[in-house]
Every structure is written in C-alpha cells, then in structure tokens.
Design an enzyme around this catalytic site. Structure first.
Site, PDB file in Angstrom:
ATOM      1  N   GLU A  66       4.012 -11.893 -15.303  1.00 36.96           N
ATOM      2  CA  GLU A  66       5.057 -13.374 -14.974  1.00 36.96           C
ATOM      3  C   GLU A  66       6.802 -12.650 -14.510  1.00 36.96           C
ATOM      4  O   GLU A  66       7.007 -11.950 -15.970  1.00 36.96           O
ATOM      5  CB  GLU A  66       5.422 -14.785 -15.677  1.00 36.96           C
ATOM      6  CG  GLU A  66       3.755 -15.331 -15.619  1.00 36.96           C
ATOM      7  CD  GLU A  66       3.565 -16.860 -16.243  1.00 36.96           C
ATOM      8  OE1 GLU A  66       2.786 -17.320 -16.405  1.00 36.96           O
ATOM      9  OE2 GLU A  66       4.968 -17.187 -16.645  1.00 36.96           O
ATOM     10  N   LYS A 108       4.504 -13.403 -27.290  1.00 39.73           N
ATOM     11  CA  LYS A 108       5.698 -13.084 -26.549  1.00 39.73           C
ATOM     12  C   LYS A 108       6.896 -12.115 -26.789  1.00 39.73           C
ATOM     13  O   LYS A 108       7.552 -11.078 -25.581  1.00 39.73           O
ATOM     14  CB  LYS A 108       6.555 -14.737 -25.756  1.00 39.73           C
ATOM     15  CG  LYS A 108       5.446 -15.562 -25.736  1.00 39.73           C
ATOM     16  CD  LYS A 108       4.609 -14.984 -24.365  1.00 39.73           C
ATOM     17  CE  LYS A 108       3.563 -15.859 -24.481  1.00 39.73           C
ATOM     18  NZ  LYS A 108       2.117 -16.021 -23.180  1.00 39.73           N
ATOM     19  N   GLY A 137       4.266 -21.317 -21.120  1.00 39.66           N
ATOM     20  CA  GLY A 137       4.104 -22.194 -20.367  1.00 39.66           C
ATOM     21  C   GLY A 137       5.559 -22.707 -20.846  1.00 39.66           C
ATOM     22  O   GLY A 137       4.791 -24.089 -20.275  1.00 39.66           O
ATOM     23  N   GLU A 147       6.405 -13.390 -19.285  1.00 40.93           N
ATOM     24  CA  GLU A 147       5.140 -13.283 -19.970  1.00 40.93           C
ATOM     25  C   GLU A 147       4.134 -12.671 -18.906  1.00 40.93           C
ATOM     26  O   GLU A 147       4.345 -12.181 -17.649  1.00 40.93           O
ATOM     27  CB  GLU A 147       4.957 -14.741 -19.992  1.00 40.93           C
ATOM     28  CG  GLU A 147       6.017 -15.330 -21.043  1.00 40.93           C
ATOM     29  CD  GLU A 147       5.508 -16.830 -21.087  1.00 40.93           C
ATOM     30  OE1 GLU A 147       4.391 -17.325 -20.137  1.00 40.93           O
ATOM     31  OE2 GLU A 147       6.421 -17.561 -21.202  1.00 40.93           O
ATOM     32  N   ARG A 199      -5.626 -13.766 -17.797  1.00 44.17           N
ATOM     33  CA  ARG A 199      -7.000 -14.132 -17.707  1.00 44.17           C
ATOM     34  C   ARG A 199      -6.448 -14.314 -16.554  1.00 44.17           C
ATOM     35  O   ARG A 199      -5.783 -14.055 -15.765  1.00 44.17           O
ATOM     36  CB  ARG A 199      -7.069 -15.538 -18.413  1.00 44.17           C
ATOM     37  CG  ARG A 199      -5.936 -16.961 -17.546  1.00 44.17           C
ATOM     38  CD  ARG A 199      -5.832 -17.978 -17.764  1.00 44.17           C
ATOM     39  NE  ARG A 199      -4.613 -18.657 -17.264  1.00 44.17           N
ATOM     40  CZ  ARG A 199      -3.006 -18.221 -18.046  1.00 44.17           C
ATOM     41  NH1 ARG A 199      -2.888 -18.041 -18.924  1.00 44.17           N
ATOM     42  NH2 ARG A 199      -2.477 -19.546 -17.332  1.00 44.17           N
TER      43      ARG A 199
END
Ligand code: MV4
Length: 447
Positions: free
Chosen positions: A275, A116, A164, A287, A291
């Site tokens: 994000e 990150k 997350g 972030e 995928r």
C-alpha cells in the site's frame, strides 16, 4: 499438485477459491458455522465440516477446529481467503506444524509485515520510498517532539500493531502533539495489547494506491499493476479501479521494479499487496498486506490472470513460469462493493433475500454467494457481492458498470447499489479527480 484443499472462509471468497480449485482438479472442503449451514460455499463444496457456533471467534477464527477439519478430511493445504485467519502468523505456524500447507506467505513474513514499524524499516533498507517519519518506535514524548520538528507539522501518530486506520492521531502543531502521542499509545495498548507507536508526516490529500504482487519459491517475483482504492468510507473500501486514473505507465513500471526487487531480496512468497499513499507525484509506502485482497478481481481483469490459481500453484512449489514482460496489462476494471447496508446511513441490513437477479453480459463479473431465499446472517461482514466491470477504456468500464448496476436486482434487504449509482454519475469521479477524502465528503454532502 494438491488433491484436496480446505477453504477456511465463507461467503464470496470461499466460492472464489472453490472455483479455482475446481478448475485445477482439486477437491474442496468447506468449513462453516452453524449460522452458515445453508450457505452457498457449503452447498458447492465437495465436503463440509461444521466448526462451531455463529460468532466468528468460535468458528471461522477457531484454529484447532479448522486444523482438525483439515486432518479429518485429508486436506493437504488450507486457503485462508481474506480477513479471519489470513494474516495470523500463529495460524500459519500451526498449519505447518500439522504438516499441512498454508496457501500464503511464511509465518515469518506475515509477522514482519504485521508489525508496521518492522515493515517500514525493512522497506526503507530495500530502497522502497517511504513517508518521512520516525526511524522506528517513538519511545518518549521528547523523541516525538524532535522528529516532528525535523519533518514539520502536521504529523500523524500510528500504532505499530495497527493498520487499516485504527489508532491513528493527527497533530497539527506542537501544542497538539502531547495529547495525540498519549491517546495513540493508550488506544494502541487497549486495542492491540501493544502500545508501540511511530510518526509520519501527515499527507493531507493523498490517493491510496496499492501494487499487487506474486512471488514463487524459486526467486521469481512479478507485479500486476496498481489498484486505486482511494474511495473509502471509515476505512472501508467502497469502489476500486485498476489502473489508477492518476498514474502513468512509466510511473507504474518504475514502482514495479523497485517493489519486485525488494521482495526478491527478502524471499517473500505467494500473493501480497504493498500500500502506498500517492501525493505530489510521489509514492510513499505505508503498509503491506500479506493476503489475497477483496479487490483482487480488478487486477485479474486487466491482466487476464487467475491470482488464486497462481497462489495454489505457488504453494504446491511450482515456478511461476512467466516473467514480468509476459504480463500484459490492458484496459480498465472497476469493482463496486455491494453491502447489505442502508445506502444512506450504512446501517447493516441483514435478512432474507427474496429476489436475486445478477447482471451479466460482456465485461461483467459478479463474485457473490447470494441466492434467492438466502438469509444474510447478522454475524459477519456486510459485503454480499462484488460487481466488477472491464472495458477497453475507463469510460467503457464506467458505462458498463452503470448498465450492470441497473440490471442488478436484490430484493428483501437494503443494499449499497444506489450509492454506487450516485458515485458513477458524479463529474469528479468521472474525471478521476479524487483523493482518500472524497467519498466521506460526497456522502456527507448528500445529507
Ligand atoms: C496516512 C494518511 C496521511 N498521511 N499516513 C489510513 C489507513 C492506513 N492504512 C493508513 N491511513 C492513512 N495514513 C500519512 N502519513 C492518511 C491515511 C488515511 C487513509 C489512507 C488510505 C485510505 C483512506 C484513508 C482515510 C483516512 C486516512
């Protein structure tokens, strides 16, 4: 184009990828654990290979078994879906080392965004807006104090290898910083084997807004607008919308330009999601996910594009063949994630599905691998169906979702359908007036 693709996943996403393959005339290979021998993704595939016992680490995370299955069946490419090996750079490397194609970004980009700190440093250099914070890793407590004085409390300590929400600690003031710093470091070391941490200004009432992008190997990058994923519980998304009720077309277009320019500069390829936290009219990158995401269908509904088709075409070396101005975003889409869980306590409820009747009709999409007589195994994620509705307006999408939830019959196990019905009746939800804290409070208030 590929003739045969192995899908290294299970459940609804394995079916989702199979559907795209079928439409493109590509044969499919399913892999499955012993617990999934009767699963729908196995039944509908052209071929299937059992890759191990029920525990994911022995099957869906078993890299040599999956590579062997691809080589034995003559598959040319592997689609990882989401979760499992989808963001594992070592797996992407291993796939390529065996002369197979990984349907996703390069291992280098997966690694870059998996860290990150590197992700944020890269985005900063590319001109993407970030939350104020430490320029890189926070090596010492003294450094932590210095950055916090500069950006002002409250601050958040995050794990470089996290994401997350795992390993985050808030410090409201100077007195709380030492404990937050030490705890975040210790937790990061224990959870990820990497104790690097960084600091951000803590935003107290943001929305979680993410931008869907696609990039080909010819330098073209486009976006599909944003999804508002603020309705989460314990870092699990529950209901998502595209577009966000909080942002304007002008804001979306401006963010899209910044993001697509940035990804062109680093040569990113395939699907990705950036994000952001959105508060006080400002977007702050936090972030990037490298995928296909669970909630990708709502972006498909508002763009009428098949993101999995596009992923496969990109992996085969094809150019996108369209530009940003060809992507017309219109209408509104909502996704309700239906889980095999108690709708009050969220305890997992695996078991036998005795009756299954999905809703249908105009503007309704159900992505699910359930069938009557199927036994939901206890070993995996509890997501059993994604119910997606589309409408010309947000109100129409909401009305359609309420109608579809009433039609949905799943008997034998408990599901979160009643939770979604309560959310959709709430005046604040209906007004689009919510932040990342709204759902936790809503669920708490009900008890
Ligand atoms: C934050 C934040 C407030 N301020 N960063 C949680 C998951 C991870 N992706 C980032 N997270 C957050 N980062 C700053 N600077 C609040 C959260 C957060 C959150 C973010 C998105 C959706 C739900 C959330 C729930 C709690 C905290």
């Amino acid at each position: 184009m590929f003739k045969k693709i192995l899908i290294a996943n299970r459940g609804e996403i394995a079916l989702r990828v199979q559907r795209a393959c079928r439409e493109l005339g590509i044969a499919t290979v399913a892999v499955h654990s012993t617990a999934d021998a009767d699963a729908m993704h196995v039944r509908l595939a052209d071929e299937s290979v059992c890759i191990g016992p029920p525990l994911a680490r022995d099957s869906y995370l078993n890299m040599p078994a999956i590579i062997s299955a691809a080589l034995i069946t003559g598959a040319e490419a592997i689609h990882p879906g989401y979760g499992f090996l989808s963001e594992n750079a070592d797996f992407a490397d291993m796939v390529e080392a065996h002369k197979l194609v990984f349907i996703g970004p390069s291992a280098q980009h997966i690694r870059m965004m998996g860290d990150k700190i590197t992700a944020k440093t890269t985005m900063l250099e590319l001109g993407v807006p970030l939350v104020p914070g430490s320029p890189g890793e926070l090596a010492t407590l003294d450094e932590a104090y210095a950055v916090a004085e500069r950006i002002k409390y409250p601050v958040l300590i995050k794990a470089a290898a996290g994401g997350g929400g795992r390993g985050m600690k808030v410090a409201q003031n100077r007195a709380a910083l030492e404990a937050a710093f030490r705890e975040a470091r210790a937790e990061a070391g224990a959870a990820f084997g990497n104790n690097a941490v960084y600091m951000e200004k803590y935003l107290d009432k943001p929305r979680h807004i993410e931008l869907q992008i696609l990039a080909d190997t010819h330098g073209n990058v486009v976006h599909f607008g944003e999804r508002d994923c603020s309705l989460q519980r314990r870092h699990q998304k529950v209901l998502e919308e595209a577009g966000s009720p909080a942002i304007t077309t002008a804001q979306r277009d401006a963010l899209g330009v910044v993001v697509t320019d940035a990804l062109k500069k680093i040569g990113y390829r395939n699907a990705g999601t950036l994000e952001f936290l959105y508060q006080d009219e400002q977007f702050s990158f936090i972030e990037m996910n490298t995928r296909l995401q669970v909630e990708h269908p709502i972006s498909e509904m508002i763009s009428r594009m098949d993101l999995v088709h596009e992923q496969i075409r990109i992996a085969a070396g094809e150019a996108l063949g369209y530009e940003q101005s060809d992507i017309e975003l219109s209408g509104h889409a909502i996704e309700c994630r239906i889980a095999a869980e108690d709708p009050e306590t969220f305890a997992p409820c695996p078991g036998l599905v005795s009756v299954y009747h999905p809703p249908g009709g105009l503007g309704v999409r159900v992505d699910s691998a359930l069938y009557a007589g199927y036994r939901v195994p206890p070993h995996y994620d509890s997501l059993i169906a994604k119910l997606i509705t589309f409408g010309k307006t947000r109100d129409e999408a909401i009305a359609r979702m309420k109608r579809a939830l009433r039609e949905f019959v799943i008997q034998g196990i408990k599901t979160t359908i009643p939770l979604h019905q309560r959310i959709l009746e709430n005046p604040e939800f209906i007004a689009g007036d919510y932040t990342i804290h709204w759902l936790e409070k809503f669920v708490g208030q009900e008890h």
